[in-house]
Write a protein that holds these residues in place. Sequence first.
Motif, PDB file in Angstrom:
ATOM      1  N   PRO A  84       0.634  -1.124   0.014  1.00 43.92           N
ATOM      2  CA  PRO A  84      -0.063  -0.001   0.006  1.00 43.92           C
ATOM      3  C   PRO A  84       0.786   1.423  -0.223  1.00 43.92           C
ATOM      4  CG  PRO A  84      -0.599  -1.633   1.770  1.00 43.92           C
ATOM      5  CD  PRO A  84       0.614  -2.013   1.202  1.00 43.92           C
ATOM      6  N   LEU A 122      -2.762   0.128  -6.393  1.00 42.98           N
ATOM      7  CA  LEU A 122      -2.922  -0.796  -5.835  1.00 42.98           C
ATOM      8  C   LEU A 122      -3.523  -2.063  -6.758  1.00 42.98           C
ATOM      9  CD1 LEU A 122      -4.414  -0.044  -2.234  1.00 42.98           C
ATOM     10  CD2 LEU A 122      -2.021  -0.849  -2.833  1.00 42.98           C
ATOM     11  N   TYR A 123      -4.480  -1.381  -7.691  1.00 38.90           N
ATOM     12  CA  TYR A 123      -4.964  -2.456  -8.690  1.00 38.90           C
ATOM     13  C   TYR A 123      -4.253  -2.849  -9.608  1.00 38.90           C
ATOM     14  CZ  TYR A 123      -5.014   1.440 -12.050  1.00 38.90           C
ATOM     15  OH  TYR A 123      -4.496   2.445 -13.148  1.00 38.90           O
ATOM     16  N   ALA A 132     -11.286  -8.546  -1.780  1.00 41.97           N
ATOM     17  CA  ALA A 132     -11.309  -7.281  -0.968  1.00 41.97           C
ATOM     18  C   ALA A 132     -11.332  -7.347   0.468  1.00 41.97           C
ATOM     19  CB  ALA A 132     -12.457  -6.276  -1.573  1.00 41.97           C
ATOM     20  N   ASP A 136      -8.222  -6.502   2.825  1.00 38.69           N
ATOM     21  CA  ASP A 136      -8.765  -5.079   3.440  1.00 38.69           C
ATOM     22  C   ASP A 136      -8.745  -4.037   2.431  1.00 38.69           C
ATOM     23  OD1 ASP A 136      -9.683  -3.925   5.752  1.00 38.69           O
ATOM     24  OD2 ASP A 136      -7.854  -3.046   6.022  1.00 38.69           O
ATOM     25  N   LEU A 137      -9.159  -4.396   1.297  1.00 41.90           N
ATOM     26  CA  LEU A 137      -9.204  -3.226   0.205  1.00 41.90           C
ATOM     27  C   LEU A 137     -10.639  -2.910  -0.150  1.00 41.90           C
ATOM     28  CD1 LEU A 137      -6.321  -4.718  -2.265  1.00 41.90           C
ATOM     29  CD2 LEU A 137      -6.162  -2.724  -0.589  1.00 41.90           C
ATOM     30  N   ASN A 138     -10.633  -2.009  -0.916  1.00 44.02           N
ATOM     31  CA  ASN A 138     -12.093  -1.661  -1.626  1.00 44.02           C
ATOM     32  C   ASN A 138     -12.714  -2.658  -2.705  1.00 44.02           C
ATOM     33  OD1 ASN A 138     -14.462   0.057  -3.124  1.00 44.02           O
ATOM     34  ND2 ASN A 138     -14.399   0.533  -0.800  1.00 44.02           N
ATOM     35  N   THR A 152     -11.731  -1.525  -5.883  1.00 42.95           N
ATOM     36  CA  THR A 152      -9.958  -1.366  -6.380  1.00 42.95           C
ATOM     37  C   THR A 152      -9.750  -3.118  -6.830  1.00 42.95           C
ATOM     38  OG1 THR A 152      -9.695  -0.123  -4.388  1.00 42.95           O
ATOM     39  CG2 THR A 152      -7.737  -1.301  -5.472  1.00 42.95           C
ATOM     40  N   VAL A 153     -10.343  -3.888  -6.274  1.00 40.91           N
ATOM     41  CA  VAL A 153     -10.158  -5.268  -6.821  1.00 40.91           C
ATOM     42  C   VAL A 153     -10.646  -5.528  -8.350  1.00 40.91           C
ATOM     43  CG1 VAL A 153     -10.554  -7.535  -6.414  1.00 40.91           C
ATOM     44  CG2 VAL A 153     -10.053  -6.298  -4.464  1.00 40.91           C
TER      45      VAL A 153
END
Lengths: 118, 118
Positions: free
Chosen positions: A7, A13-14, A43, A47-49, A52-53
């Motif tokens: 991060p 991130l994507y 996600a 712990d991502l949105n 984003t994934v």
Amino acid sequence: MLWRIDPAGDEPLYAQLAAQAHIAAARNELRPGDRLPAARELADSLDLNVHTVLKAYQQLRDEGLIELRRGRGAVVTARAATDMSPVQKALVALVDAARSANISTETLTVLLKEAMSR
Amino acid sequence: MLWRIDPAGDEPLYAQLAAQAHIAAARNELRPGDRLPAARELADSLDLNVHTVLKAYQQLRDEGLIELRRGRGAVVTARAATDMSPVQKALVALVDAARSANISTETLTVLLKEAMSR
DNA sequence: GACTTGTTCTAGTTGCAATAGAACAAGTAG
DNA sequence: CTACTTGTTCTATTGCAACTAGAACAAGTC
């Protein structure tokens, strides 16, 4: 497969996620027919949105590595079996040459993007 | 030398400037002892901010391509004579391999940065 | 001493990545 | 048919880095 993302890195991130999938495919940890985790699930565990994934998945689809279908998820295509060793070799050679010439990562990135757009 | 920059590109302007200087050096258009334009001057002619140009100059200094002195400006070092053909060759090979494997520029960039950080 | 040119500081703007939540659509499974 | 899964689309907000802008300063040149 293992999802290593940073991060704090300067890559989105994507894009990191998409690259990890390619790496997994190159290592044969991801084979044609395999399914990636559902976007919400991945996600959650990273712990991502979700968005984003999903953006990563959409990029992978654009690259032809997976197929996306509602209800079914992300299925790895035959292209995952592509031999990536030429890329890997070229990558190592480039890094080596860049180090010898004292080229920074940032400069090298610009050169790469320019070369890719031509 | 010619400064080709693309304000619409996704690479920072300062990084583009630095890369251009390296390209010029590789083409022997920029030789040891040469002077780059004063930052304010270059900023004016490219319609950029002085700070953007200075950031590029500072990166070039970090890479050892130029020396910066107040009053004198940016002087190209001996390192500008470095043979860049290995970098160029590796770059071409990488782009080729990436295209064959259907790797996007974005993914490739992540792979490159990861390889450089190792 | 006047001028050039990089250095440093503060401050405001902009665009993109990422987050958040909700509703929707297409497929799967019972 | 129904319930569930999962990607798609939409709106909105936040945070950060690049860029811009202007000013004062420091070190060197002529």
